[in-house]
Design a protein around this motif. Sequence first.
Motif, PDB file in Angstrom:
ATOM      1  N   VAL A 129      34.160  54.834  36.928  1.00  0.00           N
ATOM      2  CA  VAL A 129      33.404  54.081  35.920  1.00  0.00           C
ATOM      3  C   VAL A 129      33.553  54.750  34.554  1.00  0.00           C
ATOM      4  CG1 VAL A 129      31.079  53.385  35.173  1.00  0.00           C
ATOM      5  CG2 VAL A 129      31.762  53.107  37.569  1.00  0.00           C
ATOM      6  N   ASP A 130      33.433  56.073  34.518  1.00  0.00           N
ATOM      7  CA  ASP A 130      33.485  56.800  33.245  1.00  0.00           C
ATOM      8  C   ASP A 130      34.853  56.745  32.581  1.00  0.00           C
ATOM      9  OD1 ASP A 130      30.824  57.484  33.652  1.00  0.00           O
ATOM     10  OD2 ASP A 130      31.273  59.532  34.307  1.00  0.00           O
ATOM     11  N   THR A 131      35.924  56.798  33.373  1.00  0.00           N
ATOM     12  CA  THR A 131      37.266  56.903  32.790  1.00  0.00           C
ATOM     13  C   THR A 131      38.029  55.590  32.727  1.00  0.00           C
ATOM     14  OG1 THR A 131      38.279  57.475  34.914  1.00  0.00           O
ATOM     15  CG2 THR A 131      37.488  59.310  33.536  1.00  0.00           C
ATOM     16  N   VAL A 132      37.668  54.615  33.553  1.00  0.00           N
ATOM     17  CA  VAL A 132      38.424  53.360  33.602  1.00  0.00           C
ATOM     18  C   VAL A 132      37.624  52.176  33.058  1.00  0.00           C
ATOM     19  CG1 VAL A 132      39.624  51.732  35.137  1.00  0.00           C
ATOM     20  CG2 VAL A 132      39.787  54.198  35.557  1.00  0.00           C
ATOM     21  N   SER A 163      41.570  43.583  30.206  1.00  0.00           N
ATOM     22  CA  SER A 163      40.820  44.794  30.558  1.00  0.00           C
ATOM     23  C   SER A 163      40.264  44.706  31.975  1.00  0.00           C
ATOM     24  CB  SER A 163      39.669  45.012  29.571  1.00  0.00           C
ATOM     25  OG  SER A 163      40.175  45.375  28.309  1.00  0.00           O
ATOM     26  N   ILE A 164      39.731  43.553  32.329  1.00  0.00           N
ATOM     27  CA  ILE A 164      39.176  43.366  33.673  1.00  0.00           C
ATOM     28  C   ILE A 164      40.273  43.472  34.725  1.00  0.00           C
ATOM     29  CG2 ILE A 164      38.101  41.668  35.217  1.00  0.00           C
ATOM     30  CD1 ILE A 164      36.524  40.767  32.618  1.00  0.00           C
ATOM     31  N   GLU A 165      41.405  42.874  34.470  1.00  0.00           N
ATOM     32  CA  GLU A 165      42.514  42.947  35.429  1.00  0.00           C
ATOM     33  C   GLU A 165      43.025  44.379  35.566  1.00  0.00           C
ATOM     34  OE1 GLU A 165      43.452  40.551  37.659  1.00  0.00           O
ATOM     35  OE2 GLU A 165      41.597  39.783  36.809  1.00  0.00           O
ATOM     36  N   ALA A 166      43.039  45.130  34.473  1.00  0.00           N
ATOM     37  CA  ALA A 166      43.459  46.539  34.539  1.00  0.00           C
ATOM     38  C   ALA A 166      42.482  47.352  35.388  1.00  0.00           C
ATOM     39  CB  ALA A 166      43.567  47.122  33.128  1.00  0.00           C
ATOM     40  N   ILE A 167      41.194  47.073  35.256  1.00  0.00           N
ATOM     41  CA  ILE A 167      40.178  47.752  36.065  1.00  0.00           C
ATOM     42  C   ILE A 167      40.403  47.446  37.537  1.00  0.00           C
ATOM     43  CG2 ILE A 167      37.707  47.737  36.649  1.00  0.00           C
ATOM     44  CD1 ILE A 167      37.234  47.217  33.566  1.00  0.00           C
ATOM     45  N   ARG A 168      40.600  46.186  37.863  1.00  0.00           N
ATOM     46  CA  ARG A 168      40.805  45.787  39.263  1.00  0.00           C
ATOM     47  C   ARG A 168      42.046  46.452  39.846  1.00  0.00           C
ATOM     48  NH1 ARG A 168      41.228  39.662  39.682  1.00  0.00           N
ATOM     49  NH2 ARG A 168      40.690  39.981  41.865  1.00  0.00           N
ATOM     50  N   GLU A 169      43.127  46.431  39.110  1.00  0.00           N
ATOM     51  CA  GLU A 169      44.384  47.014  39.611  1.00  0.00           C
ATOM     52  C   GLU A 169      44.271  48.524  39.790  1.00  0.00           C
ATOM     53  OE1 GLU A 169      46.990  45.383  40.887  1.00  0.00           O
ATOM     54  OE2 GLU A 169      45.726  43.629  40.518  1.00  0.00           O
ATOM     55  N   GLU A 170      43.631  49.193  38.849  1.00  0.00           N
ATOM     56  CA  GLU A 170      43.465  50.644  38.955  1.00  0.00           C
ATOM     57  C   GLU A 170      42.618  51.008  40.167  1.00  0.00           C
ATOM     58  OE1 GLU A 170      43.705  54.704  38.379  1.00  0.00           O
ATOM     59  OE2 GLU A 170      44.922  53.123  37.468  1.00  0.00           O
ATOM     60  N   THR A 210      34.207  52.148  31.491  1.00  0.00           N
ATOM     61  CA  THR A 210      33.476  52.353  30.235  1.00  0.00           C
ATOM     62  C   THR A 210      34.371  52.321  28.998  1.00  0.00           C
ATOM     63  OG1 THR A 210      31.736  53.547  31.393  1.00  0.00           O
ATOM     64  CG2 THR A 210      31.912  53.915  29.012  1.00  0.00           C
ATOM     65  N   PRO A 211      35.551  52.939  28.999  1.00  0.00           N
ATOM     66  CA  PRO A 211      36.388  52.849  27.794  1.00  0.00           C
ATOM     67  C   PRO A 211      36.794  51.414  27.433  1.00  0.00           C
ATOM     68  CG  PRO A 211      37.149  54.632  29.199  1.00  0.00           C
ATOM     69  CD  PRO A 211      36.122  53.865  29.989  1.00  0.00           C
ATOM     70  N   ARG A 212      36.839  50.532  28.423  1.00  0.00           N
ATOM     71  CA  ARG A 212      37.222  49.139  28.167  1.00  0.00           C
ATOM     72  C   ARG A 212      36.030  48.261  27.792  1.00  0.00           C
ATOM     73  NH1 ARG A 212      40.961  51.039  31.999  1.00  0.00           N
ATOM     74  NH2 ARG A 212      43.104  50.402  31.510  1.00  0.00           N
ATOM     75  N   PHE A 213      34.821  48.678  28.178  1.00  0.00           N
ATOM     76  CA  PHE A 213      33.606  47.912  27.888  1.00  0.00           C
ATOM     77  C   PHE A 213      32.539  48.853  27.349  1.00  0.00           C
ATOM     78  CE2 PHE A 213      35.988  45.173  30.642  1.00  0.00           C
ATOM     79  CZ  PHE A 213      35.812  43.932  30.047  1.00  0.00           C
ATOM     80  N   LYS A 214      32.809  49.372  26.158  1.00  0.00           N
ATOM     81  CA  LYS A 214      31.921  50.348  25.525  1.00  0.00           C
ATOM     82  C   LYS A 214      30.559  49.754  25.171  1.00  0.00           C
ATOM     83  CE  LYS A 214      35.755  52.901  23.664  1.00  0.00           C
ATOM     84  NZ  LYS A 214      36.684  53.018  22.576  1.00  0.00           N
ATOM     85  N   GLU A 215      30.498  48.425  25.009  1.00  0.00           N
ATOM     86  CA  GLU A 215      29.242  47.778  24.638  1.00  0.00           C
ATOM     87  C   GLU A 215      28.213  47.880  25.750  1.00  0.00           C
ATOM     88  OE1 GLU A 215      32.189  46.012  24.759  1.00  0.00           O
ATOM     89  OE2 GLU A 215      32.710  46.282  22.652  1.00  0.00           O
ATOM     90  N   GLY A 216      28.676  48.095  26.983  1.00  0.00           N
ATOM     91  CA  GLY A 216      27.744  48.258  28.086  1.00  0.00           C
ATOM     92  C   GLY A 216      28.163  47.501  29.325  1.00  0.00           C
TER      93      GLY A 216
END
Length: 146
Positions: free
Chosen positions: A69-72, A118-125, A74-80
């Motif tokens: 969550v902290d590294t993948v 960003s969401i797709e990158a999170i899912r793939e990672e 949060t950096p993509r959704f800094k607003e929360g």
Amino acid sequence: MPSRSLACPLLAVILATAGCDSAADDAGPAPGAGVTCDSGDRMIRTELFFGMDRFEEPSVTPEEWQAFVDTVVTPRFKEGLTQFDVDGQYLASTDELIREDSRLIMLLHDGGQAAHDSIEAIREEYKMRFDQESVLRIDEAVCIDF
């Protein structure tokens, strides 16, 4: 925080997508196209469901999850974001009922290409890092007001 079963969201997805075209068909309208809000602003709420079990290793630990969550995320959704512990279950192809601890992340965004990417990158990672077959994604137009 109380647990929430995946059964209801999964049933909702099945019912909501009955008769829908493939998600790969980009010619259709964006989620919530035509939705108007009496109060607040129209945004897209995305829910991502992450299973904690792995095939060959022990389950994802709380420390591994938080580092992800902290590294993948949060950096993509800094607003929360909002995250929940949930209890999931599904019927495997062997007809065995599988129960699995899971995590749900809820994101609010504008529905644009940058958010989608960003969401797709999170899912793939997550799939790559934790040996997962999939990460369930649900998108829904919502009206929000702070």
